[in-house]
Design an enzyme around this catalytic site. Structure first.
Site, PDB file in Angstrom:
ATOM      1  N   SER A   1      10.012  59.870  97.780  1.00  0.00           N
ATOM      2  CA  SER A   1      10.517  58.760  96.967  1.00  0.00           C
ATOM      3  C   SER A   1       9.664  58.538  95.722  1.00  0.00           C
ATOM      4  O   SER A   1       9.896  57.602  94.971  1.00  0.00           O
ATOM      5  CB  SER A   1      10.572  57.473  97.805  1.00  0.00           C
ATOM      6  OG  SER A   1       9.297  57.197  98.359  1.00  0.00           O
TER       7      SER A   1
ATOM      8  N   HIS B   1      46.921  31.656  80.988  1.00  0.00           N
ATOM      9  CA  HIS B   1      47.803  32.845  81.068  1.00  0.00           C
ATOM     10  C   HIS B   1      47.765  33.639  79.764  1.00  0.00           C
ATOM     11  O   HIS B   1      48.740  34.307  79.427  1.00  0.00           O
ATOM     12  CB  HIS B   1      49.258  32.451  81.376  1.00  0.00           C
ATOM     13  CG  HIS B   1      49.392  31.476  82.503  1.00  0.00           C
ATOM     14  ND1 HIS B   1      49.545  31.852  83.815  1.00  0.00           N
ATOM     15  CD2 HIS B   1      49.353  30.112  82.512  1.00  0.00           C
ATOM     16  CE1 HIS B   1      49.612  30.773  84.587  1.00  0.00           C
ATOM     17  NE2 HIS B   1      49.487  29.703  83.807  1.00  0.00           N
TER      18      HIS B   1
ATOM     19  N   SER C   1      34.066  55.157  64.675  1.00  0.00           N
ATOM     20  CA  SER C   1      34.770  56.242  65.340  1.00  0.00           C
ATOM     21  C   SER C   1      34.473  57.524  64.577  1.00  0.00           C
ATOM     22  O   SER C   1      34.328  57.506  63.361  1.00  0.00           O
ATOM     23  CB  SER C   1      36.271  55.951  65.329  1.00  0.00           C
ATOM     24  OG  SER C   1      36.994  57.153  65.385  1.00  0.00           O
TER      25      SER C   1
HETATM   26  N1  ARG Z   1       8.631  55.510 100.967  1.00  0.00           N
HETATM   27  C1  ARG Z   1       8.910  54.588 102.010  1.00  0.00           C
HETATM   28  C2  ARG Z   1       9.971  53.572 101.545  1.00  0.00           C
HETATM   29  O1  ARG Z   1      10.263  53.576 100.421  1.00  0.00           O
HETATM   30  C3  ARG Z   1       7.667  53.874 102.418  1.00  0.00           C
HETATM   31  C4  ARG Z   1       7.514  53.618 103.875  1.00  0.00           C
HETATM   32  C5  ARG Z   1       7.673  54.853 104.677  1.00  0.00           C
HETATM   33  N2  ARG Z   1       7.262  54.642 106.011  1.00  0.00           N
HETATM   34  C6  ARG Z   1       7.350  55.597 106.957  1.00  0.00           C
HETATM   35  N3  ARG Z   1       6.855  55.329 108.087  1.00  0.00           N
HETATM   36  N4  ARG Z   1       7.939  56.712 106.739  1.00  0.00           N
HETATM   37  O2  ARG Z   1      10.507  52.844 102.297  1.00  0.00           O
END
Ligand code: ARG
Length: 455
Positions: free
Chosen positions: A23, A156, A272
């Site tokens: 992430s 309307h 345009s």
């Molecule tokens: N990257 C995770 C999230 O955004 C953080 C927590 C992840 N925890 C775990 N036990 N995998 O939620």
């Protein structure tokens, strides 16, 4: 490189899982909150004697260094570590050694992400609120300049009764006021500090104070898995977007040759590539279009949460992109809406011309007859016949001569012209909430006091 959590694993993680699980590409924006939370946590661990004071200092100094290196661009996160929490912990350990490894005592990443997101959302609610308040100022300023700018009020999308542009803008100011209150309620409801769901003798209240929360979460299972506030926020933002989308839709219509009630400043319109005569309200169209994104973010969160058992599940990682997108979109829209709106030219004469057509003073004409003693139903029919004659002859009520009026009723006198004058009609609608200039001035006062209380 082995993962921080890989102690019991006999194999490297498959690369598809690495990418899928990661992430960092989107949660890196939580770095400030993550560092602030870690500093408070480290201070608490030191105070409780869980780690030594010297180590607390080392951790805090180390985190400060990471923060400034991230802000100056000297330091970048690595894809090698899956999220912002692991990146920061890893960098800290590289920089300060064993003390860095002690930071994670009495804390899980699940608490950490719960805390970081709350801190982030709290900060962003205030930023969005400030933008809405700014837009409300602009609405009040425009209303003040247009207390007497008569335009047709519609139902309307048919011309109905005379209002003023000032009255119209204060309708939107009232919507924005409720949007602000919704944001404030969301902030108040989510102001619980979630960190600390372990068995250590930690001092959660100390961390709460350090981080400026009103309360600590009252149940650890709930604390780490609650995302209600994300739903409340995206719901408040959906309503806010719906409001500014309605206004955008009005402006799009008002810019057209068919209405020509307003003209957008060149700096806020687009052309345009093929038709040289065009001046397009792209900004309004995009606000209208982006409203759908925010609704989508709300749906994402509701759907993500509805089936997951307590407490943390990895599904929750999906919360961030939806929350960030809703926040970014709302801010982006508000930032462009206010200057676009403030520089928009109000074509008062065209509004007046439209108000003179369409018989929006027909009710006032009927009221005139009622005041002279005719029962309302008869007055209604009489004016209906007058309107029919005007439509046939392409005239407005004000164009009829007194003789023509008198053919329909002896009650008509020379004062009819004053009674159906649009200025008179508007000024007469002075009940609370009405379009009379004096009343709209009062409405502006209410909103201005609301703004003042929030300065
Ligand atoms: N990257 C995770 C999230 O955004 C953080 C927590 C992840 N925890 C775990 N036990 N995998 O939620």
């Amino acid at each position: 490189m082995a993962k921080l959590w890989a102690a019991r694993f006999g194999k490297e993680t498959d690369s598809t899982v690495n990418d899928f699980n990661s992430s960092i590409s989107f949660d890196s924006r939580l770095y400030k909150e993550d560092i602030t939370g870690s500093m408070a946590h480290a201070a608490m661990l030191g105070k409780q004697g869980i780690i030594e004071n010297g180590e607390t200092e080392k951790i805090i100094e180390g985190l400060k260094g990471i923060l400034s290196d991230l802000e100056s661009g000297k330091l970048q996160f690595s894809e090698e570590y899956e999220d912002v929490h692991m990146n920061i912990e890893q960098i800290l350990t590289e920089r300060i050694g064993d003390a860095g490894k002690r930071l994670h005592t009495a804390r899980s990443r699940n608490d950490q992400v719960a805390l970081d997101l709350r801190l982030y959302v709290k900060k962003e609610i205030l930023a969005i609120k400030a933008l809405v308040l700014e837009f409300m100022e602009a609405l009040c300023a425009s209303a003040e300049e247009n207390l007497e700018t008569v335009m047709p009020g519609y139902t309307h999308l048919q011309r109905a009764q005379p209002v003023t542009f000032g009255h119209y803008m204060m309708a939107y100011a009232n919507m924005m006021k409720r949007d602000v209150v919704r944001l404030e309620n969301c902030l108040e409801g989510m102001d619980d500090m979630p960190l600390g769901s372990t068995t250590y003798p930690i001092d959660r209240d100390f961390v709460r104070q350090q981080l400026g929360f009103s309360r600590v979460t009252d149940n650890s299972l709930d604390g780490v898995s609650d995302r209600d506030y994300c739903i409340e926020l995206t719901s408040a933002l959906s309503i806010l977007m719906m409001h500014i989308s309605r206004l955008s839709e009005e402006i799009i219509a008002w810019c057209s040759w068919e209405f020509k009630f307003v003209e957008l400043d060149d700096a806020f319109s687009t052309g345009s590539s093929i038709m040289p005569q065009k001046k397009n309200p792209d900004v309004c169209e995009l606000i209208r279009g982006k409203t759908g994104r925010v609704y989508g973010d709300l749906m994402t969160l509701l759907t993500m949460l509805k089936g997951i058992p307590l407490a943390y599940n990895k599904d929750l990682q999906e919360d961030k992109e939806a929350v960030f997108d809703a926040i970014d979109t709302a801010k982006q829209c508000l930032k462009v809406l206010t200057p676009m709106f403030s520089t928009m030219e109000i074509l008062k004469d065209n509004m007046k011309k439209a108000a003179l057509k369409g018989f929006i003073n027909a009710t006032d004409c009927a009221d005139y007859l009622t005041k002279k003693g005719m029962p309302f139903r008869d007055a209604y029919r009489t004016v209906g016949q007058l309107v029919a004659q005007c439509v046939k002859e392409d005239k407005s009520l004000a164009d009829l001569t007194l003789e023509e009026y008198k053919e329909y009723s002896e009650h008509f006198d020379a004062d009819i012209y004053r009674a159906i004058d649009l200025g008179t009609c508007v000024a007469g609608r002075c009940v609370t909430g009405g379009p009379a200039p004096s009343e709209v001035e009062r409405q502006i006062g209410v909103i201005r006091r609301f703004l003042e209380q929030r300065k």
